[in-house]
Write a protein that holds these residues in place. Sequence first.
Motif, PDB file in Angstrom:
ATOM      1  N   UNK A   8       1.047  -1.276  -0.031  1.00  0.00           N
ATOM      2  CA  UNK A   8       0.084  -0.069   0.201  1.00  0.00           C
ATOM      3  C   UNK A   8       0.546   1.285  -0.038  1.00  0.00           C
ATOM      4  N   UNK A   9       2.033   1.209   0.607  1.00  0.00           N
ATOM      5  CA  UNK A   9       2.848   2.468   0.611  1.00  0.00           C
ATOM      6  C   UNK A   9       3.259   2.829  -0.780  1.00  0.00           C
ATOM      7  N   UNK A  10       3.325   1.706  -1.703  1.00  0.00           N
ATOM      8  CA  UNK A  10       3.813   2.423  -3.009  1.00  0.00           C
ATOM      9  C   UNK A  10       2.829   2.957  -3.656  1.00  0.00           C
ATOM     10  N   UNK A  11       1.383   3.024  -3.234  1.00  0.00           N
ATOM     11  CA  UNK A  11       0.417   3.891  -3.947  1.00  0.00           C
ATOM     12  C   UNK A  11       0.394   5.222  -3.399  1.00  0.00           C
ATOM     13  N   UNK A  12       1.143   5.474  -2.345  1.00  0.00           N
ATOM     14  CA  UNK A  12       1.058   6.920  -1.722  1.00  0.00           C
ATOM     15  C   UNK A  12       1.661   7.903  -2.683  1.00  0.00           C
ATOM     16  N   UNK A  13       0.873   8.906  -3.038  1.00  0.00           N
ATOM     17  CA  UNK A  13       1.287   9.878  -4.031  1.00  0.00           C
ATOM     18  C   UNK A  13       0.270  11.027  -4.099  1.00  0.00           C
ATOM     19  N   UNK A  14       0.823  12.101  -4.708  1.00  0.00           N
ATOM     20  CA  UNK A  14      -0.522  13.315  -4.856  1.00  0.00           C
ATOM     21  C   UNK A  14      -1.461  12.776  -5.445  1.00  0.00           C
ATOM     22  N   UNK A  15      -2.598  13.185  -4.734  1.00  0.00           N
ATOM     23  CA  UNK A  15      -3.844  12.518  -5.152  1.00  0.00           C
ATOM     24  C   UNK A  15      -4.503  13.126  -6.807  1.00  0.00           C
ATOM     25  N   UNK A  16      -5.232  12.108  -7.240  1.00  0.00           N
ATOM     26  CA  UNK A  16      -5.734  12.359  -8.649  1.00  0.00           C
ATOM     27  C   UNK A  16      -6.706  13.451  -8.720  1.00  0.00           C
ATOM     28  N   UNK A  17      -7.350  14.074  -7.531  1.00  0.00           N
ATOM     29  CA  UNK A  17      -8.227  15.207  -7.463  1.00  0.00           C
ATOM     30  C   UNK A  17      -7.301  16.385  -6.898  1.00  0.00           C
ATOM     31  N   UNK A  18      -6.032  16.509  -6.731  1.00  0.00           N
ATOM     32  CA  UNK A  18      -5.462  17.584  -6.156  1.00  0.00           C
ATOM     33  C   UNK A  18      -5.421  18.760  -7.174  1.00  0.00           C
ATOM     34  N   UNK A  19      -5.960  19.863  -6.724  1.00  0.00           N
ATOM     35  CA  UNK A  19      -5.608  21.072  -7.174  1.00  0.00           C
ATOM     36  C   UNK A  19      -4.956  22.077  -6.428  1.00  0.00           C
ATOM     37  N   UNK A  20      -3.713  22.146  -6.838  1.00  0.00           N
ATOM     38  CA  UNK A  20      -2.511  22.978  -5.788  1.00  0.00           C
ATOM     39  C   UNK A  20      -2.885  24.373  -5.858  1.00  0.00           C
ATOM     40  N   UNK A  21      -3.563  24.950  -6.854  1.00  0.00           N
ATOM     41  CA  UNK A  21      -3.547  26.423  -6.823  1.00  0.00           C
ATOM     42  C   UNK A  21      -4.852  26.853  -7.390  1.00  0.00           C
ATOM     43  N   UNK A  22      -5.434  27.485  -6.880  1.00  0.00           N
ATOM     44  CA  UNK A  22      -6.758  28.270  -7.468  1.00  0.00           C
ATOM     45  C   UNK A  22      -7.119  29.825  -6.937  1.00  0.00           C
TER      46      UNK A  22
END
Length: 236
Positions: free
Chosen positions: A50-64
Amino acid sequence: YHSFVFRMQKRFSQGLNLLLSYTGGKLIDDASQVVSFLGAAGNHQDYYNKAAERSISTQDVSRQLVLSFNYDVPFGRNGKLLHSIPKALNFVIGGWQTNGIFTYQTGIPLQIANGANNTNLGTSTQRPNNNGKSAKLSGPVSDRVNEYFDITTFSQAGQFTLGNTSRTSPDLRAPSRKNLDASIFKNFHVMEKGNVQFRAEAFDATNHPTWNSPGTTVNASSGFGQITSASAQRVM
């Protein structure tokens, strides 16, 4: 999820009402749900790690950044300029108002996929290999539609192997969005208790293209790394 939120408001005075909001954040997870207007859910490559799946989320919008405004154009008998004009002329140039909403936001992270699932391990997906270099390219999107990122960074993973590319690429995102919706309108007081309003509105008033995401499947016939479409343009 960590974020910084800034908000500024100028309440209606001297004909202007202004609201500005800015959000900077980061969303990290090891599994994402489907949100149709953002990003698709990411498939697991290794159910036992499961640790290998940790990443920036597919729904991440970093700036708005969102800026909205309403403004009374200062011409005519009720404005600061030309307030002594004849009634007939005021009927034409007085009483105008305009408003708009400007939005800027970064794109969602890209999910680079293998051309086929060759693991034969019962997993839902196989990710490609990354050569250790960043695939990010700079420059206007319109100049990179045929190669939005460096496709040579990725290669197909072999049989019975797990690719070393992360679930989402932290440095690769879909094109950012810049959009202005605006309108202008005028009220004509035709009687004491009633008026008629003229109104003109435009979505994406500047006709700025909103590019869709590039192809993200290695060696896919649909065009790996290429942007082949954009969303609808100005509507008036």
